[in-house]
Every structure is written in structure tokens, then in C-alpha cells.
Motif scaffolding. Structure first.
Motif, mmCIF file in Angstrom:
data_model
loop_
_atom_site.group_PDB
_atom_site.id
_atom_site.type_symbol
_atom_site.label_atom_id
_atom_site.label_comp_id
_atom_site.label_asym_id
_atom_site.label_seq_id
_atom_site.Cartn_x
_atom_site.Cartn_y
_atom_site.Cartn_z
ATOM 1 N N GLN A 128 -17.083 38.070 7.320
ATOM 2 C CA GLN A 128 -18.375 37.570 6.853
ATOM 3 C C GLN A 128 -19.046 38.567 5.907
ATOM 4 O OE1 GLN A 128 -19.951 36.923 10.822
ATOM 5 N NE2 GLN A 128 -19.880 34.713 10.560
ATOM 6 N N ILE A 129 -18.893 39.848 6.196
ATOM 7 C CA ILE A 129 -19.461 40.870 5.310
ATOM 8 C C ILE A 129 -18.754 40.841 3.956
ATOM 9 C CG2 ILE A 129 -19.630 43.360 4.928
ATOM 10 C CD1 ILE A 129 -20.303 43.685 7.835
ATOM 11 N N CYS A 130 -17.420 40.763 3.974
ATOM 12 C CA CYS A 130 -16.678 40.720 2.709
ATOM 13 C C CYS A 130 -17.056 39.480 1.907
ATOM 14 C CB CYS A 130 -15.171 40.736 2.984
ATOM 15 S SG CYS A 130 -14.530 42.333 3.563
ATOM 16 N N ALA A 131 -17.189 38.334 2.584
ATOM 17 C CA ALA A 131 -17.557 37.100 1.882
ATOM 18 C C ALA A 131 -18.949 37.214 1.271
ATOM 19 C CB ALA A 131 -17.496 35.921 2.853
ATOM 20 N N ALA A 152 -9.354 42.043 4.765
ATOM 21 C CA ALA A 152 -9.062 42.074 3.328
ATOM 22 C C ALA A 152 -9.171 40.631 2.859
ATOM 23 C CB ALA A 152 -7.674 42.640 3.046
ATOM 24 N N SER A 153 -9.941 40.395 1.823
ATOM 25 C CA SER A 153 -10.280 39.029 1.427
ATOM 26 C C SER A 153 -9.101 38.252 0.858
ATOM 27 C CB SER A 153 -11.419 39.036 0.404
ATOM 28 O OG SER A 153 -11.018 39.694 -0.783
ATOM 29 N N GLY A 154 -8.032 38.921 0.493
ATOM 30 C CA GLY A 154 -6.878 38.244 -0.067
ATOM 31 C C GLY A 154 -5.744 39.227 -0.296
ATOM 32 N N PRO A 155 -4.628 38.754 -0.851
ATOM 33 C CA PRO A 155 -3.463 39.622 -1.060
ATOM 34 C C PRO A 155 -3.750 40.842 -1.937
ATOM 35 C CG PRO A 155 -2.859 37.318 -1.321
ATOM 36 C CD PRO A 155 -4.354 37.355 -1.223
ATOM 37 N N VAL A 156 -4.601 40.688 -2.959
ATOM 38 C CA VAL A 156 -4.891 41.823 -3.842
ATOM 39 C C VAL A 156 -5.673 42.892 -3.087
ATOM 40 C CG1 VAL A 156 -6.081 42.573 -5.938
ATOM 41 C CG2 VAL A 156 -4.809 40.423 -5.924
ATOM 42 N N ALA A 157 -6.683 42.478 -2.346
ATOM 43 C CA ALA A 157 -7.461 43.432 -1.561
ATOM 44 C C ALA A 157 -6.571 44.138 -0.537
ATOM 45 C CB ALA A 157 -8.619 42.724 -0.866
ATOM 46 N N GLU A 158 -5.681 43.375 0.078
ATOM 47 C CA GLU A 158 -4.752 43.965 1.052
ATOM 48 C C GLU A 158 -3.828 44.969 0.377
ATOM 49 O OE1 GLU A 158 -1.575 42.466 4.477
ATOM 50 O OE2 GLU A 158 -2.714 41.013 3.292
ATOM 51 N N ARG A 159 -3.357 44.638 -0.814
ATOM 52 C CA ARG A 159 -2.466 45.555 -1.543
ATOM 53 C C ARG A 159 -3.198 46.842 -1.914
ATOM 54 N NH1 ARG A 159 2.324 45.462 -4.370
ATOM 55 N NH2 ARG A 159 2.946 44.310 -2.510
ATOM 56 N N LEU A 160 -4.452 46.739 -2.340
ATOM 57 C CA LEU A 160 -5.232 47.937 -2.671
ATOM 58 C C LEU A 160 -5.403 48.839 -1.458
ATOM 59 C CD1 LEU A 160 -8.019 46.368 -4.921
ATOM 60 C CD2 LEU A 160 -6.162 47.859 -5.687
ATOM 61 N N GLU A 161 -5.682 48.246 -0.297
ATOM 62 C CA GLU A 161 -5.821 49.028 0.926
ATOM 63 C C GLU A 161 -4.517 49.750 1.258
ATOM 64 O OE1 GLU A 161 -8.838 49.089 3.324
ATOM 65 O OE2 GLU A 161 -9.333 48.975 1.207
ATOM 66 N N GLU A 162 -3.421 49.023 1.167
ATOM 67 C CA GLU A 162 -2.126 49.610 1.521
ATOM 68 C C GLU A 162 -1.721 50.704 0.531
ATOM 69 O OE1 GLU A 162 1.194 50.196 3.899
ATOM 70 O OE2 GLU A 162 -0.632 49.058 4.272
ATOM 71 N N ILE A 172 -16.549 49.898 2.696
ATOM 72 C CA ILE A 172 -16.379 48.587 2.078
ATOM 73 C C ILE A 172 -15.809 48.810 0.684
ATOM 74 C CG2 ILE A 172 -17.523 46.494 1.249
ATOM 75 C CD1 ILE A 172 -19.660 46.920 3.366
ATOM 76 N N ASP A 173 -14.664 48.208 0.404
ATOM 77 C CA ASP A 173 -14.003 48.297 -0.905
ATOM 78 C C ASP A 173 -14.217 46.998 -1.669
ATOM 79 O OD1 ASP A 173 -12.891 50.787 -1.221
ATOM 80 O OD2 ASP A 173 -10.970 50.262 -0.340
ATOM 81 N N LEU A 174 -14.714 47.103 -2.899
ATOM 82 C CA LEU A 174 -14.920 45.940 -3.748
ATOM 83 C C LEU A 174 -14.095 46.095 -5.020
ATOM 84 C CD1 LEU A 174 -18.844 45.929 -3.548
ATOM 85 C CD2 LEU A 174 -17.248 44.814 -1.971
ATOM 86 N N HIS A 175 -13.599 44.986 -5.563
ATOM 87 C CA HIS A 175 -12.855 45.094 -6.824
ATOM 88 C C HIS A 175 -13.132 43.902 -7.730
ATOM 89 C CE1 HIS A 175 -9.846 42.656 -4.479
ATOM 90 N NE2 HIS A 175 -9.695 42.061 -5.652
ATOM 91 N N ARG A 176 -12.956 44.171 -9.030
ATOM 92 C CA ARG A 176 -13.069 43.145 -10.071
ATOM 93 C C ARG A 176 -11.821 43.194 -10.947
ATOM 94 N NH1 ARG A 176 -19.233 44.224 -12.243
ATOM 95 N NH2 ARG A 176 -20.317 42.706 -10.936
ATOM 96 N N ASN A 177 -11.491 42.045 -11.511
ATOM 97 C CA ASN A 177 -10.353 41.973 -12.426
ATOM 98 C C ASN A 177 -10.768 42.182 -13.873
ATOM 99 O OD1 ASN A 177 -8.588 41.384 -10.300
ATOM 100 N ND2 ASN A 177 -9.041 39.205 -10.417
ATOM 101 N N ARG A 178 -11.986 42.626 -14.075
ATOM 102 C CA ARG A 178 -12.467 42.942 -15.422
ATOM 103 C C ARG A 178 -13.282 44.227 -15.345
ATOM 104 N NH1 ARG A 178 -15.767 39.540 -12.919
ATOM 105 N NH2 ARG A 178 -18.031 39.715 -13.167
ATOM 106 N N ALA A 179 -13.336 44.934 -16.456
ATOM 107 C CA ALA A 179 -14.101 46.178 -16.496
ATOM 108 C C ALA A 179 -15.594 45.876 -16.492
ATOM 109 C CB ALA A 179 -13.722 46.980 -17.742
ATOM 110 N N GLY A 180 -16.353 46.814 -15.949
ATOM 111 C CA GLY A 180 -17.802 46.659 -15.963
ATOM 112 C C GLY A 180 -18.438 47.200 -14.707
ATOM 113 N N ALA A 181 -19.581 47.848 -14.879
ATOM 114 C CA ALA A 181 -20.298 48.421 -13.741
ATOM 115 C C ALA A 181 -21.090 47.346 -13.014
ATOM 116 C CB ALA A 181 -21.240 49.523 -14.231
#
Length: 242
Positions: free
Chosen positions: A27-30, A57-67, A132-141
């Protein structure tokens, strides 16, 4: 009084009782994904024994980043956990940022489309309870408002974490709550494999974990996969292996 941001409002709506850790973390990640305009999130908890457990991990990409961060022992989450400070990276491809974590940055570029990463520690006094780890697929603060909302949300999430488990605030300089000391999933397998390598080579647990990490990196594999091979006796460590 400042009005709470969108993420904090969502967190305050989470029931305080009857919610297991994984559901709560999801719920926090969502809430972070919806309120901060990001593509994925993960939440991990830490302990005084340096064990790390990914609750969501919200999905496969988030899981891969953690691993990747666990396998390589570097990255934004690892730095946030070590320093207790937010680590905000608008563009991991930028040379200065990539130089901070060369192995992690190269692996992210090769294996994902992630460009921006933001790691926010769940801090209670001087004690770091998780990240809490957050990621984007585009550059930007994060925008100034998003950054304020994210930091406020981590404070709320920390209070929820402690309240959900009925845990008092840890004393300054004291250990993390014991409920954080239970590893799960692939982390359990890594701890088990560390014990096997320790017995095989007659070395310390720290050195055995380093050997596992070194093997995973040299063979371009994830730590969880190597650990399973060790546990299932498909892989045995010797003094002269690379």
C-alpha cells in the motif's frame, strides 16, 4: 499547519490493525507511485545485524533493482541505508552519478530502462529501519512539492511501521526492533548459502558472503540464483575457484 501531501494522505488512510507487513508495504509503494509520478517502488527493512528484507517490490523492474543492489553491495538504497539520508539521482547515466556506483549503474543501464532513482530512508532518530526505493524510466528530479511530500510520507510510514507492530520508538543508539531481524525470500537463501560456503572454506561469515558476491559478479548472475545453486549442491566453493 501545512496540509499533508497526496502520498501522506493515502498513508494515513491505511488501517493500523489487521494488516500484514507485505500488504502494508504494498500500500505504501502504491501510494508513492500514484502520488509522485514514478514508475515503480520497493520497500525494504533493515536490522542491526545488517540483514535486509524486501517487503514489497511493485513489479519485476523494482525487484531487479533490489536484487542488483544486494548482489553488488552498492546503489542508492545501500547508500541511503548506510547514511540515513535521502539519495536522489535524477539521471543515473550522468557521469558523476554513475561514478558513485559504477557496477550498479552499468548493470541498471544494461538490464533495465530505469534512469532516475530516489532512495528515502525510514529513519527513527539515529536508527534506520528501512528504505523506500523509487524509480522512473525517464530522467528528471522530483519537483520541490513531490520531494516535500516524499519526505513527509517517509515520516508517516515510519510511524505506521512502528505502530503496526506495537513497537516503541527505539532508544537513541539502540538496536533496531527485533521484528526486523527476520530475513525472508531470497535473502534467507543467501544467509543459508553463506553458512554452506563458510563450512566449505573454513572462513568467516563476512568472507563467505563476499565470496558469494564475487562469484555472482564474475559470472553475471544474481545472488539469489547463486545461493540456490549452493543450497541445492549444484555449486560448491573451493579455495582455487574464481
Amino acid at each position: 499547519m501545512t496540509e499533508p501531501g497526496a502520498v501522506t494522505r493515502s498513508l494515513l488512510a491505511i488501517p493500523g490493525n489487521g494488516t500484514d507487513s507485505s500488504t502494508w508495504a504494498g500500500q505504501i509503494c502504491a501510494a508513492c507511485i500514484d502520488g509522485l509520478d514514478i514508475d515503480g517502488a520497493a520497500l525494504s527493512v533493515l536490522s542491526g545485524s545488517t540483514a535486509r528484507r524486501t517487503l514489497c517490490a511493485s513489479g519485476p523492474v523494482a525487484e531487479r533493482l533490489e536484487e542488483l543492489q544486494f548482489s553488488l553491495n552498492e546503489g542508492v538504497c545501500m547508500e541511503a541505508a548506510a547514511t540515513g539520508r535521502p539519495v536522489l539521482v535524477p539521471d543515473l547515466r550522468e557521469a558523476t552519478e554513475a561514478a558513485r556506483w559504477p557496477l550498479f549503474a552499468a548493470a541498471v543501464a544494461e538490464r533495465t530502462t530505469v534512469t532516475a532513482l530516489f532512495a528515502l530512508p525510514l529513519q527513527c532518530g539515529v536508527i534506520n529501519l528501512g528504505v523506500i526505493d523509487l524509480h522512473r524510466n525517464r530522467a528528471g528530479a522530483l519537483s520541490p512539492q513531490q520531494q516535500r511530500d516524499a519526505l513527509d510520507a517517509t515520516e508517516t510510514a515510519t510511524e505506521l511501521m512502528l505502530g503496526m507492530h506495537g513497537a516503541p520508538r527505539p532508544p537513541a543508539g539502540g538496536p533496531a526492533p527485533q521484528w526486523l531481524d527476520t530475513p525472508a525470500g531470497s535473502r534467507t537463501e543467501v544467509h543459508q548459502a553463506t553458512g554452506v560456503v563458510l563450512a566449505q572454506l573454513g572462513i568467516s561469515a563476512v568472507d563467505a558472503l563476499a565470496r558469494l558476491r564475487g562469484y555472482a559478479f564474475a559470472h553475471d548472475r544474481l545472488m539469489g540464483d547463486v545461493a540456490r545453486d549452493v543450497i541445492d549442491r549444484r555449486l560448491a566453493f573451493t579455495d582455487d575457484m574464481s
